[in-house]
Motif scaffolding. Structure first.
Motif, PDB file in Angstrom:
ATOM      1  N   UNK A  83       0.831  -1.207   0.000  1.00  8.92           N
ATOM      2  CA  UNK A  83       0.000   0.000   0.000  1.00  8.92           C
ATOM      3  C   UNK A  83       0.863   1.254   0.000  1.00  8.92           C
ATOM      4  N   UNK A  84       1.942   1.230   0.763  1.00 12.13           N
ATOM      5  CA  UNK A  84       2.857   2.379   0.782  1.00 12.13           C
ATOM      6  C   UNK A  84       3.440   2.619  -0.611  1.00 12.13           C
ATOM      7  N   UNK A  85       3.807   1.524  -1.294  1.00 14.04           N
ATOM      8  CA  UNK A  85       4.361   1.650  -2.648  1.00 14.04           C
ATOM      9  C   UNK A  85       3.329   2.207  -3.629  1.00 14.04           C
ATOM     10  N   UNK A  86       2.051   2.006  -3.325  1.00  7.46           N
ATOM     11  CA  UNK A  86       0.976   2.498  -4.180  1.00  7.46           C
ATOM     12  C   UNK A  86       0.575   3.931  -3.842  1.00  7.46           C
ATOM     13  N   UNK A  87       1.303   4.562  -2.904  1.00  9.93           N
ATOM     14  CA  UNK A  87       1.044   5.962  -2.580  1.00  9.93           C
ATOM     15  C   UNK A  87       0.144   6.200  -1.382  1.00  9.93           C
ATOM     16  N   UNK A  88      -0.206   5.140  -0.657  1.00 10.68           N
ATOM     17  CA  UNK A  88      -1.006   5.310   0.549  1.00 10.68           C
ATOM     18  C   UNK A  88      -0.110   5.830   1.668  1.00 10.68           C
ATOM     19  N   UNK A  96      -5.362   7.624   1.322  1.00 14.21           N
ATOM     20  CA  UNK A  96      -4.917   8.060   0.000  1.00 14.21           C
ATOM     21  C   UNK A  96      -5.934   9.048  -0.549  1.00 14.21           C
ATOM     22  N   UNK A  97      -5.443  10.183  -1.011  1.00  5.86           N
ATOM     23  CA  UNK A  97      -6.288  11.234  -1.597  1.00  5.86           C
ATOM     24  C   UNK A  97      -7.420  11.652  -0.662  1.00  5.86           C
ATOM     25  N   UNK A  98      -7.120  11.738   0.618  1.00  9.60           N
ATOM     26  CA  UNK A  98      -8.101  12.178   1.602  1.00  9.60           C
ATOM     27  C   UNK A  98      -9.114  11.127   2.009  1.00  9.60           C
ATOM     28  N   UNK A 123       0.366  -8.680  -8.010  1.00  6.09           N
ATOM     29  CA  UNK A 123       1.537  -8.796  -8.891  1.00  6.09           C
ATOM     30  C   UNK A 123       1.867  -7.470  -9.554  1.00  6.09           C
ATOM     31  N   UNK A 124       0.857  -6.638  -9.765  1.00  7.52           N
ATOM     32  CA  UNK A 124       1.075  -5.331 -10.391  1.00  7.52           C
ATOM     33  C   UNK A 124       1.636  -4.313  -9.405  1.00  7.52           C
ATOM     34  N   UNK A 125       1.554  -4.605  -8.093  1.00  5.11           N
ATOM     35  CA  UNK A 125       2.092  -3.688  -7.076  1.00  5.11           C
ATOM     36  C   UNK A 125       3.605  -3.641  -7.093  1.00  5.11           C
ATOM     37  N   UNK A 126       4.261  -4.726  -7.529  1.00  9.14           N
ATOM     38  CA  UNK A 126       5.729  -4.811  -7.471  1.00  9.14           C
ATOM     39  C   UNK A 126       6.390  -4.021  -8.556  1.00  9.14           C
TER      40      UNK A 126
END
Length: 193
Positions: free
Chosen positions: A100-105, A124-126, A190-193
């Motif tokens: 989640x951190x890698x996804x911008x959370x 994320x985004x408020x 798998x797309x998170x990596x």
């Protein structure tokens, strides 16, 4: 500082005080003059203070090194999504939190280990997300979506998400759509990596 760390640290200090008191009582009953006991008490308190002052930074350093080692070990273990199946449920929760951190959370943190339906809270985004994490060898059923949606108020979250190393059943997908709950399966991870 965690509650368990404070509890362990407090019991450590209590143990030192108890040992000093027992030694002084033994010396008193053995016939040591009171003036000597007072002197030994002063020395004992000084030693206890030194141990207290020195032990806190050492304990903090050891806890930090242990956390770094666990993080390093987990990152080595997880080179691809095929390795997520070998994780424990707790390691998988940490894996999801890192993802989640890698996804911008932001403000990503694990909840307590009693289950109110939410394992990770992130923003994320408020929008504050309540995330239910399921580490399963079978498909995730509708109950996981119910738990996530029901746990939102307990953690003051706006939206629900369920993340799994597996896949979701058709009823789980349908209920998620009705409740605006995001589902993340192993292909999405798998797309998170």
């Amino acid at each position: 500082m965690s509650k368990s760390y404070r509890r362990n640290n407090a019991s450590h200090k209590d143990g030192i005080v108890m040992i000093v008191c027992v030694i002084l009582m033994i010396l008193y009953f053995l016939g040591l003059p009171p003036a000597s006991i007072v002197g030994l008490l002063a020395v004992g308190l000084l030693l206890a203070a030194i141990v207290y002052v020195v032990s806190n930074p050492i304990i903090d350093l050891c806890n930090g090194l242990i956390a770094l080692y666990k993080n390093y070990k987990m990152k080595r273990l997880i080179r691809s999504t095929s390795n997520i199946d070998s994780l424990t449920w707790n390691e998988f929760e940490c894996y999801v939190a890192d993802g989640l951190k890698k996804q911008g959370y932001t403000n990503v943190h694990l909840t307590e280990h009693y289950d109110l339906g939410i394992d990770v809270v992130a923003t994320k985004d408020g929008v504050t997300w309540g995330v239910q994490v399921k580490h399963y060898s079978r498909s995730v059923r509708i109950e996981a979506v119910r738990e996530a949606v029901a746990g939102l108020k307990a953690y003051k979250c706006d939206r629900a998400m369920v993340v799994t190393n597996s896949f979701f059943t058709a009823p789980a997908i349908e209920l998620a759509k009705c409740n605006n709950c995001v589902l993340i399966d192993r292909q999405a991870i798998a797309k998170w990596n």
